[in-house]
Design a protein around this motif. Structure first.
Motif, mmCIF file in Angstrom:
data_model
loop_
_atom_site.group_PDB
_atom_site.id
_atom_site.type_symbol
_atom_site.label_atom_id
_atom_site.label_comp_id
_atom_site.label_asym_id
_atom_site.label_seq_id
_atom_site.Cartn_x
_atom_site.Cartn_y
_atom_site.Cartn_z
ATOM 1 N N THR A 299 1.327 -1.279 0.125
ATOM 2 C CA THR A 299 -0.541 -0.022 0.005
ATOM 3 C C THR A 299 0.758 1.371 -0.026
ATOM 4 O OG1 THR A 299 -0.277 -0.098 2.265
ATOM 5 C CG2 THR A 299 -2.259 -1.312 0.973
ATOM 6 N N SER A 300 0.446 2.139 -0.664
ATOM 7 C CA SER A 300 0.561 3.468 -0.571
ATOM 8 C C SER A 300 2.083 4.502 0.697
ATOM 9 C CB SER A 300 0.276 4.970 -1.130
ATOM 10 O OG SER A 300 -0.725 4.601 -0.249
ATOM 11 N N ASP A 301 0.985 3.499 1.812
ATOM 12 C CA ASP A 301 1.448 4.326 3.242
ATOM 13 C C ASP A 301 2.975 3.187 3.323
ATOM 14 O OD1 ASP A 301 0.445 2.430 5.843
ATOM 15 O OD2 ASP A 301 -0.946 2.450 4.063
ATOM 16 N N ALA A 302 2.492 2.021 3.413
ATOM 17 C CA ALA A 302 3.650 1.013 3.499
ATOM 18 C C ALA A 302 5.103 1.053 2.000
ATOM 19 C CB ALA A 302 3.086 -0.162 3.340
ATOM 20 N N LEU A 303 4.789 1.763 1.224
ATOM 21 C CA LEU A 303 6.145 1.548 0.736
ATOM 22 C C LEU A 303 7.196 3.481 1.321
ATOM 23 C CD1 LEU A 303 4.594 0.743 -2.674
ATOM 24 C CD2 LEU A 303 6.060 -0.240 -0.918
ATOM 25 N N ALA A 304 5.552 4.562 1.676
ATOM 26 C CA ALA A 304 6.836 5.605 2.475
ATOM 27 C C ALA A 304 7.598 5.241 3.782
ATOM 28 C CB ALA A 304 5.324 6.114 2.590
ATOM 29 N N ALA A 305 6.701 4.541 3.885
ATOM 30 C CA ALA A 305 7.255 3.503 5.380
ATOM 31 C C ALA A 305 8.301 3.075 5.195
ATOM 32 C CB ALA A 305 6.578 2.702 6.652
ATOM 33 N N VAL A 306 8.733 2.453 3.899
ATOM 34 C CA VAL A 306 9.759 1.509 3.427
ATOM 35 C C VAL A 306 11.299 3.121 3.326
ATOM 36 C CG1 VAL A 306 11.079 0.269 1.603
ATOM 37 C CG2 VAL A 306 8.612 -0.427 2.825
ATOM 38 N N THR A 307 10.470 3.605 2.462
ATOM 39 C CA THR A 307 11.711 5.189 2.519
ATOM 40 C C THR A 307 12.208 6.111 3.538
ATOM 41 O OG1 THR A 307 10.271 5.364 0.198
ATOM 42 C CG2 THR A 307 11.755 7.137 0.984
ATOM 43 N N ILE A 308 11.547 5.733 4.593
ATOM 44 C CA ILE A 308 11.727 6.721 5.900
ATOM 45 C C ILE A 308 12.973 5.157 6.594
ATOM 46 C CG2 ILE A 308 11.071 6.770 8.589
ATOM 47 C CD1 ILE A 308 8.202 7.872 6.752
ATOM 48 N N LEU A 309 12.427 4.178 5.952
ATOM 49 C CA LEU A 309 13.363 3.897 7.182
ATOM 50 C C LEU A 309 14.534 3.488 6.067
ATOM 51 C CD1 LEU A 309 11.146 0.281 8.104
ATOM 52 C CD2 LEU A 309 12.161 2.240 9.371
ATOM 53 N N THR B 73 16.059 6.044 4.519
ATOM 54 C CA THR B 73 16.695 7.163 5.297
ATOM 55 C C THR B 73 17.649 6.898 7.181
ATOM 56 O OG1 THR B 73 15.790 8.694 4.520
ATOM 57 C CG2 THR B 73 16.782 9.061 6.370
ATOM 58 N N ILE B 74 16.607 6.011 7.367
ATOM 59 C CA ILE B 74 16.693 5.690 8.528
ATOM 60 C C ILE B 74 18.424 5.067 9.155
ATOM 61 C CG2 ILE B 74 15.970 4.646 11.632
ATOM 62 C CD1 ILE B 74 13.132 5.853 10.673
ATOM 63 N N LEU B 75 18.201 3.190 8.063
ATOM 64 C CA LEU B 75 19.085 2.122 8.395
ATOM 65 C C LEU B 75 20.464 3.186 7.612
ATOM 66 C CD1 LEU B 75 20.017 -0.108 8.055
ATOM 67 C CD2 LEU B 75 18.957 -0.619 5.438
#
Length: 267
Positions: free
Chosen positions: A187-197, A199-201
């Motif tokens: 989902t769009s929100d799941a993929l947005a979270a992947v992008t944030i992660l 950066t974090i990683l």
């Protein structure tokens, strides 16, 4: 202004927005701060650490409910858990600044950079939660990272060994697995979270590298073998023995040796 005193004051802040903003402000104004070689606040000045908001409700790790990221609420719970880790990580970096005397200026600069980057991570995750109709504090959380911080408060060698390069390094292993699950949801929100992660990683590799650098620096100063002494500290402080899978590539970039990676695999 003196950096270590200010770091303690930021650590004492309870409001998450104020704490993250203050950590970022400290980093932005670093050039204006002096650094005390010795800093000994009274117990009254220290107070109860760390400052944290009334919510989230803090539970033991074993009391935390697990929910599938296949549902919107389950994904919110997952993002909230990571946000709480990042909020705790601000505290860990600030504590490393104020608590330990006699380190080179680069040590304090490094941990301030970490505090600011963790604050950025927290703000990114909190903003994402808000787009999903939730906020930080809406779900319970646990204090595992801070518990090890308390255990090692009188031993900087143990702190460097067991917080950044043990507890926080676990994020290097866990993040790709979390991202895989979120991509499967799609989902769009799941993929947005992947992008944030992503950066974090990237940033967390640098944070663990800082822990590795100062752990080895301290071991050299004290005539200790980093690899041998690490096993001693794990036993002494009852640090969790990490289990595979390990992100060997990220761990290598963060400064772990092949011998250390082999020791992890032996479990």
């Amino acid at each position: 202004m003196e950096l270590r005193q200010c770091a303690l004051q930021v650590l004492q802040l309870a409001d998450p927005d104020q704490k993250s903003a203050a950590a970022l402000s400290l980093q932005a104004q670093l050039a204006t701060y002096s650094i005390a070689e010795k800093f000994t606040p009274s117990p009254a000045e220290i107070g109860t650490l760390p400052g944290h908001p009334e919510r989230p409700l803090l539970l033991r790790h074993t009391e935390m409910a697990r929910r599938s990221p296949a549902t919107p609420e389950g994904r919110a719970v997952l993002v909230h858990a990571i946000a709480h880790i990042e909020f705790n990580a601000i505290n860990l970096a600030l504590d490393a600044i104020w608590r330990f005397d006699g380190m080179p200026p680069a040590y304090y600069h490094d941990w301030l950079r970490v505090a600011a980057e963790e604050a950025t991570h927290f703000e990114m995750l909190r903003s994402h939660l808000r787009t999903q109709g939730y906020d930080y504090g809406d779900f319970p959380a646990h204090q595992g990272l801070w518990t090890m911080c308390e255990k090692t408060q009188h031993d900087i060698v143990a702190r460097m060994a067991l917080v950044p390069r043990t507890m926080e390094a676990r994020g290097l292993d866990a993040t790709p697995l979390i991202q895989r699950k979120l991509r499967q949801v799609g989902t769009s929100d799941a993929l947005a979270a992947v992008t944030i992660l992503d950066t974090i990683l990237h940033d967390e590799v640098g944070h663990v590298a800082i822990g590795n650098h100062w752990y080895r620096w301290l071991c050299e100063r004290e005539g200790l073998s980093p690899e041998t002494h690490y096993a001693v500290l794990v036993r002494q402080y009852e640090a969790p023995r990490l289990k595979p899978p390990f992100n060997d590539e990220a761990r290598r970039r963060a400064g772990f040796t092949e011998t250390e990676l082999q020791w992890l695999q032996q479990g």
